[in-house]
Scaffold this motif. Structure first.
Motif, PDB file in Angstrom:
ATOM      1  N   TYR A 137      29.638  39.733  60.937  1.00  0.00           N
ATOM      2  CA  TYR A 137      30.792  38.991  61.471  1.00  0.00           C
ATOM      3  C   TYR A 137      30.501  38.758  62.801  1.00  0.00           C
ATOM      4  O   TYR A 137      30.894  37.734  63.258  1.00  0.00           O
ATOM      5  N   TYR A 192      32.140  43.753  52.498  1.00  0.00           N
ATOM      6  CA  TYR A 192      32.768  44.637  53.386  1.00  0.00           C
ATOM      7  C   TYR A 192      34.528  43.955  53.492  1.00  0.00           C
ATOM      8  O   TYR A 192      34.801  43.154  53.017  1.00  0.00           O
ATOM      9  N   VAL A 235      42.384  43.880  58.384  1.00  0.00           N
ATOM     10  CA  VAL A 235      43.370  42.970  58.054  1.00  0.00           C
ATOM     11  C   VAL A 235      42.499  42.098  56.587  1.00  0.00           C
ATOM     12  O   VAL A 235      41.535  41.825  57.329  1.00  0.00           O
ATOM     13  N   PRO A 252      41.082  39.987  53.918  1.00  0.00           N
ATOM     14  CA  PRO A 252      40.865  38.406  54.284  1.00  0.00           C
ATOM     15  C   PRO A 252      41.140  37.643  53.563  1.00  0.00           C
ATOM     16  O   PRO A 252      40.809  36.937  52.186  1.00  0.00           O
ATOM     17  N   LEU A 253      42.277  37.570  52.875  1.00  0.00           N
ATOM     18  CA  LEU A 253      43.519  37.122  51.490  1.00  0.00           C
ATOM     19  C   LEU A 253      43.696  35.392  51.696  1.00  0.00           C
ATOM     20  O   LEU A 253      44.607  35.591  52.559  1.00  0.00           O
ATOM     21  N   TYR A 254      43.450  34.902  50.941  1.00  0.00           N
ATOM     22  CA  TYR A 254      44.785  33.457  50.389  1.00  0.00           C
ATOM     23  C   TYR A 254      45.967  34.012  49.534  1.00  0.00           C
ATOM     24  O   TYR A 254      45.314  33.735  48.772  1.00  0.00           O
ATOM     25  N   ASP A 292      48.000  31.856  49.158  1.00  0.00           N
ATOM     26  CA  ASP A 292      48.332  30.750  47.987  1.00  0.00           C
ATOM     27  C   ASP A 292      47.482  30.819  47.070  1.00  0.00           C
ATOM     28  O   ASP A 292      47.828  29.779  45.875  1.00  0.00           O
ATOM     29  N   MET A 293      46.785  32.194  46.544  1.00  0.00           N
ATOM     30  CA  MET A 293      46.146  31.998  45.113  1.00  0.00           C
ATOM     31  C   MET A 293      46.873  33.161  44.719  1.00  0.00           C
ATOM     32  O   MET A 293      46.655  34.094  45.269  1.00  0.00           O
ATOM     33  N   TYR A 300      41.405  34.504  43.750  1.00  0.00           N
ATOM     34  CA  TYR A 300      41.420  34.625  44.766  1.00  0.00           C
ATOM     35  C   TYR A 300      39.086  35.345  44.331  1.00  0.00           C
ATOM     36  O   TYR A 300      37.961  35.074  45.429  1.00  0.00           O
ATOM     37  N   PHE A 303      37.016  32.588  43.619  1.00  0.00           N
ATOM     38  CA  PHE A 303      36.581  32.140  44.988  1.00  0.00           C
ATOM     39  C   PHE A 303      35.002  32.988  45.670  1.00  0.00           C
ATOM     40  O   PHE A 303      34.095  32.417  45.798  1.00  0.00           O
ATOM     41  N   VAL A 304      35.661  34.275  45.646  1.00  0.00           N
ATOM     42  CA  VAL A 304      34.820  35.185  46.003  1.00  0.00           C
ATOM     43  C   VAL A 304      33.958  35.187  45.480  1.00  0.00           C
ATOM     44  O   VAL A 304      32.967  35.238  46.520  1.00  0.00           O
ATOM     45  N   ARG A 320      31.887  32.785  43.865  1.00  0.00           N
ATOM     46  CA  ARG A 320      31.436  32.058  43.815  1.00  0.00           C
ATOM     47  C   ARG A 320      30.164  32.143  45.494  1.00  0.00           C
ATOM     48  O   ARG A 320      29.214  31.675  45.740  1.00  0.00           O
ATOM     49  N   ILE A 321      30.925  32.196  46.859  1.00  0.00           N
ATOM     50  CA  ILE A 321      30.635  32.311  47.438  1.00  0.00           C
ATOM     51  C   ILE A 321      29.517  33.602  47.999  1.00  0.00           C
ATOM     52  O   ILE A 321      28.328  33.048  48.746  1.00  0.00           O
ATOM     53  N   LYS A 322      30.040  34.349  46.832  1.00  0.00           N
ATOM     54  CA  LYS A 322      28.761  35.962  46.986  1.00  0.00           C
ATOM     55  C   LYS A 322      27.482  35.524  45.973  1.00  0.00           C
ATOM     56  O   LYS A 322      26.977  36.338  46.399  1.00  0.00           O
ATOM     57  N   PHE A 323      27.676  34.286  45.428  1.00  0.00           N
ATOM     58  CA  PHE A 323      26.664  33.653  44.961  1.00  0.00           C
ATOM     59  C   PHE A 323      26.681  35.026  43.484  1.00  0.00           C
ATOM     60  O   PHE A 323      24.951  35.137  42.886  1.00  0.00           O
TER      61      PHE A 323
END
Lengths: 318, 287
Positions: free
Chosen positions: A50, A78, A82, A84-86, A88-89, A94, A97-98, A100-103
């Protein structure tokens, strides 16, 4: 598995990390300990990719975190300070989504998510909005998110913050369990937690590593393992008289009354004198209520090390 | 990219943002439509479209203010930046999500000319050209909004700076003609511009050498051009600001002229702004 070599991090003029070096072996659980602002989160942010570092190198499985960033990130899960949560999901959305972005491959996503939810025990809230979850649940959702895609390395920044005692024990057991198949770095300021979970501890203060060893060794090195603490009824004087008859005692310290009508004594010696102490008190018919080695607790080590920059800086690095 | 796109697109409709954007846009555009076309019984829909430009200034900040700044404010940027996806994927996903919401809204406004067509002849191709123009203009405005959102972690700041930037872009066309066209003042302005760029380079790289090198080389270039080819500076500021006359290019579309140069202009503008967004985000992490 993870090698941190001479890492320095500056924020403008402020030196956040000063030539930090340590190594984590495959399958090891490393505890990261230090007061607030010592550089724990900065170090973790750097390993997770990061934050960039100012000087030095960090490699994960032989790959440089800057040069092979994308490859390294596939290997790391990681959990930041704090989570990293959304809000409104829902938890389900959530995690999708995670993954997907982690393939995570499409056909493995569902089973992977189900398995993670089972392990961090949030299956019952999977349809709820993250915003409406309690702090403990959110923390566990964040921990689960780090586990998605089954990365080889887990970096957990204060994973048990905000949990109740029962949940803390559950999460600790989970981390221990994960440590069998993963390499884990976790930071904490709850000291018993680190000693309960971690195989090795790195203590960091003001951006520098001040100690790095197993919890037992740290304790032994500071405490001088042969010292004894005994508790006897009544006053200190009769006990002192009895102890005067034992050879090889270098010093006796009266540490005070911890329990009504008793006294605690710290006996320092170069050899194991437990048998002699027992026999001497038995002959005098004065019962020993407690006898234990005077190991420092992690708390005491922590305070010693961070307040006086004690125990051999460079020599203790492994 | 697809993951971020889907997340942001659904976020627009999970929160109120998407609905607020759509309703404000449709409300204002329908007022323009009713007064400009219905009440006055005019088939000239493209003048209504022209008025929508000013709606952009109002509603685009709503659409883009959360985009990057909210991630930083809620510390979810840590998730995006430590995942194996690239920063370009993140920015493009967010950009296309906002463009999709805008495109959906624009699709609804197509009902206006459709309703006109029941009562008389309308210039179909002119309106198609105008709508494509409005769409491209929206794409540019959204890119500017995303860029502004990447500069701050506060959504109010993001909204207000987007508002200001769009306002400046709208007025730049009339504003630029007040600059003198003579050679000398323009050359001085060019020199100041070089210094500003040098400062920016210094800020980006934190290297005194890089900043000084840009300043020296740039000033030398300005001096050389001034010596050899002074007429280069004739109307320099005027032409320079001409690059930013985003809304000026729309006048072609309004007349139904879909010129390739305008389309290329808009698309390259979007690409440059999004590229700057990625660079800015990277820079913010490095500092």
């Amino acid at each position: 598995m993870i090698e941190v070599v001479d890492v320095t991090k500056r924020y403008g003029q402020h030196l956040a990390l000063d030539r930090v070096s340590f190594k984590v072996d495959k399958g090891e659980i490393l505890g990261f300990l230090g007061p607030n602002g010592a550089g724990k989160s900065t170090t973790m942010n750097i390993i997770a990719g990061y934050l960039p570092l100012t000087e030095g190198t960090v490699t994960v499985d032989g790959l440089d975190v800057l040069d092979d960033a994308a490859e390294v990130r596939r290997k790391i899960g990681y959990l930041p300070e704090v989570p990293p949560l959304y809000g409104d999901m829902t938890v389900d959305e959530y995690y999708r989504f995670v993954s997907r972005i982690k393939f995570v491959p499409r056909n493995e996503r569902k089973s992977n998510i189900d398995e993670v939810m089972e392990r961090v025990q949030i299956t019952n809230v999977r349809k709820r909005l993250i915003r409406n979850l309690s702090k403990g649940y959110r923390q566990r959702v964040g921990l689960g998110a780090a586990m998605i895609g089954n990365p080889e390395v887990l970096i957990l920044d204060e994973p048990t913050v905000g949990l109740d005692p029962k949940q803390i024990i559950e999460i600790r057991n989970l981390i221990k369990e994960l440590g069998k198949t993963h390499t884990v770095i976790l930071s904490s300021h709850i000291l018993p937690e680190v000693s309960a979970v971690c195989e090795r501890i790195v203590i960091i203060n003001q951006g520098r590593i001040v100690a790095s060893d197993t919890p037992e060794n740290l304790s032994a090195r500071l405490g001088g393992g042969k010292d004894l603490v005994i508790r006897v009824p009544g006053q200190a004087q009769p006990a002192l008289d009895i102890l005067a008859g034992i050879t090889d005692i270098t010093d006796v310290e009266v540490s005070g009354e911890r329990e009504p009508d008793t006294v605690d004594l710290i006996i320092k010696s170069e050899r194991d004198i437990r048998r002699d102490v027992f026999s001497a008190f038995a002959r005098a018919e004065l019962p020993i209520l407690t006898m234990k080695p005077n190991d420092l607790t992690l708390e005491e080590i922590f305070i010693q090390v961070t307040s006086q920059e004690g125990i051999g800086n460079a020599s203790s690095l492994s | 990219m697809l993951a971020v796109y889907l997340k942001d697109l659904s976020a627009y409709f999970r929160t109120l943002t998407g609905y607020v954007f759509m309703s404000v846009f449709l409300l204002v555009s329908s007022i323009f439509f009713v007064t400009g076309n219905v009440v006055s019984a005019s088939p000239n829909y493209n003048s209504t479209l022209g008025n929508l430009l000013f709606v952009f200034i109002l509603v685009v900040p709503i659409l883009t203010m959360r985009s990057m700044s909210d991630e930083v404010a809620h510390k979810t940027d840590r998730l995006l930046y430590t995942a194996p996806i690239s920063l370009t994927d993140v920015v493009l996903g967010k950009y296309f999500a906002a463009v999709t919401v805008f495109a959906l809204t624009l699709l609804i406004t197509c009902l206006y000319p459709l309703s006109l067509s029941f009562f008389g002849e309308i210039a179909v191709w002119e309106i198609v050209g105008g709508t494509i123009g409005i769409f491209l203009l929206g794409c540019v405005s959204i890119a500017i909004g995303i860029f502004m959102s990447s500069l701050t972690d506060n959504i109010v700041n993001a909204a207000i700076s987007t508002f200001g930037a769009l306002l400046a872009v709208v007025f730049i066309d009339s504003f630029r003609s007040i600059f003198p066209v003579e050679i000398n003042p323009n050359a001085v302005f060019a020199a100041f511009l070089v210094l500003a760029v040098a400062l920016w380079i210094y800020w980006l790289t934190r290297s005194l050498f890089a900043g000084a090198a840009v300043a020296v080389l740039g000033l030398a270039a300005v001096g050389l051009i001034y010596w050899l080819q002074p007429q280069f500076f004739q109307g320099f500021v005027f032409h320079l600001l001409g690059w930013f006359t985003v809304f000026y290019h729309f006048s072609n579309f309004k007349m139904g002229l879909l010129t390739l140069s305008s389309v290329v202009y808009y698309l390259s503008f979007v690409i440059v702004v999004l590229f700057l967004t990625v660079r800015t985000l990277e820079k913010r992490r490095w500092s």
